[in-house]
Design an enzyme around this catalytic site. Structure first.
Site, PDB file in Angstrom:
ATOM      1  CB  SER A 112      -0.923   0.020   1.214  1.00 44.11           C
ATOM      2  OG  SER A 112      -1.570   1.270   1.271  1.00 44.11           O
TER       3      SER A 112
ATOM      4  CB  THR B 163      -7.746  -2.090   0.548  1.00 39.68           C
ATOM      5  OG1 THR B 163      -7.606  -2.318  -0.852  1.00 39.68           O
ATOM      6  CG2 THR B 163      -6.694  -2.888   1.314  1.00 39.68           C
TER       7      THR B 163
ATOM      8  CE  LYS C 118     -11.482  -0.949  -1.882  1.00 40.59           C
ATOM      9  NZ  LYS C 118     -11.344  -0.194  -3.135  1.00 40.59           N
TER      10      LYS C 118
ATOM     11  CG  ASP D 182     -12.319   3.502  -4.091  1.00 37.82           C
ATOM     12  OD1 ASP D 182     -11.232   4.061  -3.830  1.00 37.82           O
ATOM     13  OD2 ASP D 182     -12.513   2.287  -3.925  1.00 37.82           O
TER      14      ASP D 182
ATOM     15  CB  ALA E 293      -9.797   3.006 -12.234  1.00 43.09           C
TER      16      ALA E 293
ATOM     17  N   GLY F 184      -5.034   7.413 -13.236  1.00 43.70           N
ATOM     18  CA  GLY F 184      -5.657   6.797 -12.061  1.00 43.70           C
ATOM     19  C   GLY F 184      -5.073   7.267 -10.747  1.00 43.70           C
TER      20      GLY F 184
HETATM   21  P1  NAP Z   1     -12.614  -6.200  -9.790  1.00 42.53           P
HETATM   22  O1  NAP Z   1     -13.719  -5.957  -8.822  1.00 42.53           O
HETATM   23  O2  NAP Z   1     -11.890  -7.497  -9.741  1.00 42.53           O
HETATM   24  O3  NAP Z   1     -13.224  -5.990 -11.270  1.00 42.53           O
HETATM   25  C1  NAP Z   1     -12.432  -6.230 -12.385  1.00 42.53           C
HETATM   26  C2  NAP Z   1     -13.127  -5.726 -13.640  1.00 42.53           C
HETATM   27  O4  NAP Z   1     -12.202  -5.845 -14.732  1.00 42.53           O
HETATM   28  C3  NAP Z   1     -14.362  -6.518 -14.035  1.00 42.53           C
HETATM   29  O5  NAP Z   1     -15.296  -5.655 -14.633  1.00 42.53           O
HETATM   30  C4  NAP Z   1     -13.797  -7.512 -15.065  1.00 42.53           C
HETATM   31  O6  NAP Z   1     -14.745  -7.976 -15.998  1.00 42.53           O
HETATM   32  C5  NAP Z   1     -12.805  -6.637 -15.774  1.00 42.53           C
HETATM   33  N1  NAP Z   1     -11.746  -7.400 -16.455  1.00 42.53           N
HETATM   34  C6  NAP Z   1     -10.747  -8.093 -15.874  1.00 42.53           C
HETATM   35  N2  NAP Z   1      -9.961  -8.638 -16.829  1.00 42.53           N
HETATM   36  C7  NAP Z   1     -10.485  -8.276 -18.028  1.00 42.53           C
HETATM   37  C8  NAP Z   1     -10.111  -8.507 -19.383  1.00 42.53           C
HETATM   38  N3  NAP Z   1      -9.026  -9.246 -19.691  1.00 42.53           N
HETATM   39  N4  NAP Z   1     -10.847  -7.963 -20.362  1.00 42.53           N
HETATM   40  C9  NAP Z   1     -11.945  -7.199 -20.058  1.00 42.53           C
HETATM   41  N5  NAP Z   1     -12.349  -6.944 -18.797  1.00 42.53           N
HETATM   42  C10 NAP Z   1     -11.619  -7.467 -17.791  1.00 42.53           C
HETATM   43  O7  NAP Z   1     -11.483  -5.085  -9.658  1.00 42.53           O
HETATM   44  P2  NAP Z   1     -11.650  -3.573  -9.140  1.00 42.53           P
HETATM   45  O8  NAP Z   1     -11.437  -3.539  -7.678  1.00 42.53           O
HETATM   46  O9  NAP Z   1     -12.921  -3.025  -9.705  1.00 42.53           O
HETATM   47  O10 NAP Z   1     -10.394  -2.865  -9.812  1.00 42.53           O
HETATM   48  C11 NAP Z   1     -10.326  -2.622 -11.208  1.00 42.53           C
HETATM   49  C12 NAP Z   1      -9.127  -1.703 -11.495  1.00 42.53           C
HETATM   50  O11 NAP Z   1      -9.356  -0.437 -10.887  1.00 42.53           O
HETATM   51  C13 NAP Z   1      -7.803  -2.224 -10.909  1.00 42.53           C
HETATM   52  O12 NAP Z   1      -6.786  -1.942 -11.809  1.00 42.53           O
HETATM   53  C14 NAP Z   1      -7.637  -1.405  -9.630  1.00 42.53           C
HETATM   54  O13 NAP Z   1      -6.264  -1.240  -9.265  1.00 42.53           O
HETATM   55  C15 NAP Z   1      -8.225  -0.081 -10.092  1.00 42.53           C
HETATM   56  N6  NAP Z   1      -8.690   0.766  -8.994  1.00 42.53           N
HETATM   57  C16 NAP Z   1      -8.163   2.009  -8.919  1.00 42.53           C
HETATM   58  C17 NAP Z   1      -8.577   2.878  -7.932  1.00 42.53           C
HETATM   59  C18 NAP Z   1      -7.979   4.248  -7.882  1.00 42.53           C
HETATM   60  O14 NAP Z   1      -8.119   4.929  -6.867  1.00 42.53           O
HETATM   61  N7  NAP Z   1      -7.326   4.698  -8.942  1.00 42.53           N
HETATM   62  C19 NAP Z   1      -9.552   2.480  -7.006  1.00 42.53           C
HETATM   63  C20 NAP Z   1     -10.100   1.193  -7.107  1.00 42.53           C
HETATM   64  C21 NAP Z   1      -9.641   0.343  -8.106  1.00 42.53           C
HETATM   65  P3  NAP Z   1     -15.621  -9.310 -15.711  1.00 42.53           P
HETATM   66  O15 NAP Z   1     -16.752  -8.852 -14.836  1.00 42.53           O
HETATM   67  O16 NAP Z   1     -16.039  -9.751 -17.049  1.00 42.53           O
HETATM   68  O17 NAP Z   1     -14.709 -10.271 -15.003  1.00 42.53           O
END
Ligand code: NAP
Length: 264
Positions: free
Chosen positions: A14, A61, A65, A99, A208, A231
């Site tokens: 983190s 985290t 969450k 977020d 993101a 992001g």
């Molecule tokens: P998550 O709950 O695991 O969701 C993942 C998402 O990505 C789902 O919609 C999934 O689709 C999609 N996905 C994964 N692999 C894929 C692929 N090969 N092709 C197309 N779609 C794909 O993860 P999350 O917590 O939402 O996080 C998602 C991203 O946001 C991460 O990179 C995380 O680090 C980032 N994030 C950033 C912040 C920030 O403050 N900047 C905050 C939170 C998260 P399916 O439903 O089809 O599996």
């Protein structure tokens, strides 16, 4: 001394501790920010224990969450999102989803008007936060996801939202004002979930994904003249929002930003 922290598993990676401690140092706040890694079945006991010990605030985290939203009193937006990433122990433990606020503040920081229509790609945790945050601002939301059923389910919770798969992104983006990549695509490889041909100069694109800081999506967005927002700004402003909830003071955004950049 006040104690704040992060609860998750794992939390070793983190960047929140240096970001928050930079804020304490800049403002002369007598506080520490520490990480906690309880086992998966111990979340509720850990939150109760933190409250009993007098810990002032916790970020939450993965993988906690969603469960945290049931272990505290969530504010209305966190309740709708179904996920809490910030707990304030001042009084009854209250949960927030910073977020969502972080995403809004990242757009605002770049003077992007939150109106018109948005395409949110992804329907996981970040996708839910983005879709609810934008809908709350009055933006009309389309959710696109690889697994279409998940997009439909999320859009079903948002009045007027629509849903679809990734193949029709081009059509959906033609008249859109905002695009959020809330998938993890772009993190491990130089890939993008959105074809370059679907991007246009009138779009503001927020990715993101924050490692790497400049994803392929952002690079391609910039190359067509779109506004590109990294992001790291969303990550920064979720921390800024948490700091402000906990301390009631305006966060030193520049100090937090410098610490975050150094830590990433
Ligand atoms: P998550 O709950 O695991 O969701 C993942 C998402 O990505 C789902 O919609 C999934 O689709 C999609 N996905 C994964 N692999 C894929 C692929 N090969 N092709 C197309 N779609 C794909 O993860 P999350 O917590 O939402 O996080 C998602 C991203 O946001 C991460 O990179 C995380 O680090 C980032 N994030 C950033 C912040 C920030 O403050 N900047 C905050 C939170 C998260 P399916 O439903 O089809 O599996």
């Amino acid at each position: 001394m006040d104690v704040f922290g992060l609860i998750g598993n794992p939390v070793g990676h983190s960047v929140s501790p240096p970001m928050h401690e930079a804020a304490y140092e800049r403002l002369g706040v007598d506080a520490r920010y520490v990480t906690f890694e309880p086992s998966e079945d111990a979340l509720e006991r850990a939150i109760e224990g933190a409250d009993a010990l007098g810990i002032d605030g916790l970020n939450v985290t993965i993988p906690f969450k969603e469960r945290a939203a049931n272990a505290v009193v969530p504010d209305p937006l966190a309740d709708r999102i179904g996920a809490v990433n910030t707990i304030d122990f001042d009084g009854e433990p209250t949960g927030y989803n910073t977020d969502a606020a972080g995403l809004v503040r990242a757009f605002e920081h770049r003077d992007v008007s939150l109106s018109g229509s948005a395409v949110v790609v992804g329907a996981g945790g970040a996708g839910r936060a983005a879709a609810f945050a934008l809908a709350e601002e009055g933006v009309s939301v389309h959710v696109a996801n690889r697994t279409v059923e998940r997009a439909e389910s999320l859009a079903g919770e948002l009045p007027g939202a629509t849903a679809g798969g990734l193949p029709e992104l081009g059509e959906r983006l033609a008249g859109a004002d905002l695009l959020v990549n809330a998938t993890s695509v772009g993190m491990d490889a130089d890939e993008t979930p959105v074809p370059k041909a679907a991007l246009h100069p009138d779009l503001a694109v927020l990715d993101a994904v924050y490692t790497p800081p400049e994803t392929r999506l952002l690079r391609e967005a910039r190359s067509v003249g779109a506004t590109a927002i990294e992001g790291v700004w969303m990550l920064l402003f979720q921390g800024v929002e948490a700091f402000e909830i906990w301390t009631g003071r305006a966060a030193p955004v520049d100090a937090m930003r410098d610490a975050l950049e150094a830590a990433l």
